[in-house]
Design an enzyme around this catalytic site. Structure first.
Site, PDB file in Angstrom:
ATOM      1  N   TYR A 145       0.009 -11.590 -23.464  1.00 38.08           N
ATOM      2  CA  TYR A 145       0.863 -12.447 -24.289  1.00 38.08           C
ATOM      3  C   TYR A 145       1.848 -11.633 -25.124  1.00 38.08           C
ATOM      4  O   TYR A 145       2.900 -12.124 -25.521  1.00 38.08           O
ATOM      5  CB  TYR A 145       0.025 -13.336 -25.216  1.00 38.08           C
ATOM      6  CG  TYR A 145      -0.752 -14.415 -24.495  1.00 38.08           C
ATOM      7  CD1 TYR A 145      -0.691 -14.527 -23.108  1.00 38.08           C
ATOM      8  CD2 TYR A 145      -1.543 -15.310 -25.174  1.00 38.08           C
ATOM      9  CE1 TYR A 145      -1.405 -15.499 -22.431  1.00 38.08           C
ATOM     10  CE2 TYR A 145      -2.263 -16.293 -24.511  1.00 38.08           C
ATOM     11  CZ  TYR A 145      -2.187 -16.379 -23.139  1.00 38.08           C
ATOM     12  OH  TYR A 145      -2.889 -17.345 -22.477  1.00 38.08           O
ATOM     13  N   LYS A 195     -11.465  -8.746 -14.587  1.00 37.33           N
ATOM     14  CA  LYS A 195     -11.105  -8.853 -13.166  1.00 37.33           C
ATOM     15  C   LYS A 195     -10.979  -7.413 -12.666  1.00 37.33           C
ATOM     16  O   LYS A 195      -9.941  -6.977 -12.173  1.00 37.33           O
ATOM     17  CB  LYS A 195      -9.782  -9.647 -13.054  1.00 37.33           C
ATOM     18  CG  LYS A 195      -9.359 -10.012 -11.655  1.00 37.33           C
ATOM     19  CD  LYS A 195     -10.232 -11.038 -10.992  1.00 37.33           C
ATOM     20  CE  LYS A 195      -9.804 -11.265  -9.547  1.00 37.33           C
ATOM     21  NZ  LYS A 195     -10.784 -12.017  -8.758  1.00 37.33           N
ATOM     22  N   ASP A 227     -12.908 -15.432 -12.226  1.00 32.29           N
ATOM     23  CA  ASP A 227     -13.052 -16.533 -11.254  1.00 32.29           C
ATOM     24  C   ASP A 227     -14.502 -17.003 -11.186  1.00 32.29           C
ATOM     25  O   ASP A 227     -14.789 -18.194 -11.089  1.00 32.29           O
ATOM     26  CB  ASP A 227     -12.512 -16.148  -9.868  1.00 32.29           C
ATOM     27  CG  ASP A 227     -12.791 -14.706  -9.490  1.00 32.29           C
ATOM     28  OD1 ASP A 227     -13.090 -13.896 -10.391  1.00 32.29           O
ATOM     29  OD2 ASP A 227     -12.727 -14.374  -8.294  1.00 32.29           O
ATOM     30  N   ASP A 251      -8.220 -17.579 -23.475  1.00 33.42           N
ATOM     31  CA  ASP A 251      -7.470 -18.829 -23.583  1.00 33.42           C
ATOM     32  C   ASP A 251      -8.018 -19.833 -22.559  1.00 33.42           C
ATOM     33  O   ASP A 251      -8.258 -21.012 -22.864  1.00 33.42           O
ATOM     34  CB  ASP A 251      -5.989 -18.525 -23.290  1.00 33.42           C
ATOM     35  CG  ASP A 251      -5.071 -19.561 -23.871  1.00 33.42           C
ATOM     36  OD1 ASP A 251      -5.573 -20.543 -24.435  1.00 33.42           O
ATOM     37  OD2 ASP A 251      -3.841 -19.404 -23.756  1.00 33.42           O
ATOM     38  N   ASP A 255     -11.019 -23.105 -23.435  1.00 38.29           N
ATOM     39  CA  ASP A 255     -10.693 -24.505 -23.140  1.00 38.29           C
ATOM     40  C   ASP A 255     -11.704 -25.123 -22.183  1.00 38.29           C
ATOM     41  O   ASP A 255     -12.034 -26.309 -22.290  1.00 38.29           O
ATOM     42  CB  ASP A 255      -9.280 -24.624 -22.557  1.00 38.29           C
ATOM     43  CG  ASP A 255      -8.245 -24.815 -23.659  1.00 38.29           C
ATOM     44  OD1 ASP A 255      -8.561 -24.470 -24.814  1.00 38.29           O
ATOM     45  OD2 ASP A 255      -7.143 -25.308 -23.371  1.00 38.29           O
TER      46      ASP A 255
END
Ligand code: NAD
Length: 376
Positions: A145, A195, A227, A251, A255
């Site tokens: 970000y 990852k 994943d 993020d 959620d």
């Protein structure tokens, strides 16, 4: 810790002001019961500040935050301000700015299934019956970000855009320490998300987290690819205690945790720096679709205040009393609209705020009950 506790209150846009009103009831009671001096001062932020003086974070607001010991935020944004240039948009121009300005690297998002609200969980009964109580620890001011370079270039079919995922070892170390310390207060388990089968930044992430884990021998550490964890959260969420994530992965994961625990209106968050200064806010946004109708759920906002007491002011007992009163209100079946499944049987934002206050009064057996009730 502080002789006076000063909070900069930034209600913001949409449902922000109406849910914040309910927190004032709680602050009044906590001051009264524990003879504290929690002082609040309100400042404008987001769309309402743009309407007022054409910038999302007025200097007066920033100065007010600097003079305070913590910030309690409602939410910012709404359709009216969606088409402004990026830096003027409420979220980028105020919220992201504040997070970076105060170096709030540590974002804590607890999500759990409340007693009496299990039916809101979209998972199968045999899965949620095993329980769900997760703390997502997300790095908040680095990663993709904020990484440079970012931008776009080229023409026609060769037009391209790029972002940079970058993590320094010291940044990973800092957030890893937070996760392990939190696990020591909970169920002694950290799951680190990366990852590392593809990304260089994730390889460094995993190695660094492994090294830090040696300092916390009591805490079990495991690693999951992003994943895989998105699947595991649906298949078996009870396996998780603390989930440690980079900015982007956090993020997404926080959620998903919000979704499986029921309503976004129940989820608080804390963003802290090394000095325990922080912004406390609901995980949801300004909910323009329900704003002004007195039907928003104020519990995420009240729980955010409770986290503020615990993490920035070290007022643990006071925070526990608020959490317990919320648990009781829910257990007795009182619900706002978002907590019902198409039922017309719900109570308003202001009613649930007053009920939580009444449970605080009742539990503490305090004098002057009638005077206090009049004030809530
Ligand atoms: P949202 O979280 O505002 O709303 C999503 C859905 O959840 C809506 O149906 C809403 O009614 C519901 N909801 C949210 N909070 C609720 C509550 N307390 N009680 C009951 N229902 C609740 O997300 P969105 O619609 O994508 O965004 C709306 C605006 O909020 C946008 O401008 C967005 O940029 C902004 N936003 C701000 C923040 C923040 O201030 N931190 C975070 C997310 C989105």
């Amino acid at each position: 810790m502080f002789s006076n506790y000063k909070i900069a209150v930034l209600p913001g846009d949409g449902i922000g002001p109406e849910v914040m009103k309910q927190v004032y009831k709680i602050i009044y009671l906590i001051n009264k019961i524990f003879k504290l001096n929690i002082i609040t001062k309100e400042y404008k932020i987001g769309g309402i500040a743009i309407d007022d003086i054409n910038i999302p974070l007025p200097l007066n607001t920033l100065l007010g935050c600097l003079k305070s010991n913590a910030i309690l935020l409602g939410s910012v944004g709404g359709n009216r301000w969606d088409n402004l240039p990026s830096k003027k948009k409420p979220e980028i121009g105020s919220l992201l700015f504040l997070r970076k300005y105060f170096k709030l690297f540590n974002n804590l998002r607890p999500s759990k299934l409340y007693l009496g609200l299990e039916y809101l969980c979209p998972l199968k009964k045999e899965i949620y019956n095993k329980g769900l109580d997760i703390l997502c620890v997300r790095e908040l001011i680095s990663g993709i970000y904020f990484g440079k370079p970012k931008g776009y270039n080229g023409y026609n079919k060769l037009k391209y855009a790029f972002d940079t995922e970058i993590y320094y070892k010291f940044e990973i170390e800092k957030i890893a320490h937070v996760a392990f310390k939190k696990a020591l207060e909970r169920k002694l388990k950290v799951t680190s998300v990366d990852k590392s089968n593809v990304l260089q930044s994730s390889i460094l992430w995993r190695k660094t987290v492994c090294n830090i884990s040696k300092l916390y021998p009591k805490v079990e550490l495991n690693h999951m690819y992003i994943d895989n964890i998105t699947m595991q959260l649906i298949k078996n969420p009870s396996q998780f205690d603390v989930i440690l994530c980079s900015n982007l992965f956090g993020d997404i994961i926080s959620d998903e945790c919000a979704m499986i625990s029921g309503s976004i209106g129940m989820l608080p968050s804390a963003s802290l720096n090394e000095n325990k200064f922080g912004i406390y806010e609901p995980a949801g946004g300004s909910a323009p679709d329900i704003s002004g109708k007195n039907i928003a759920n104020p519990i995420a906002q009240i729980l955010s205040f409770s986290m503020l007491l615990k993490y920035s002011f070290n007022l643990v007992k006071e925070s526990d009393i608020i959490d317990n009163s919320i648990n009781k209100v829910l257990k007795y079946g009182y619900k706002t609209k978002d907590l019902t499944l198409n039922s017309k049987d719900f109570i308003s934002t202001s009613e649930i705020g007053s009920l939580i206050s009444c449970f605080i009064i009742k539990e503490n057996n305090i004098n002057e009950q009638n005077t206090i009730r009049k004030n809530i």
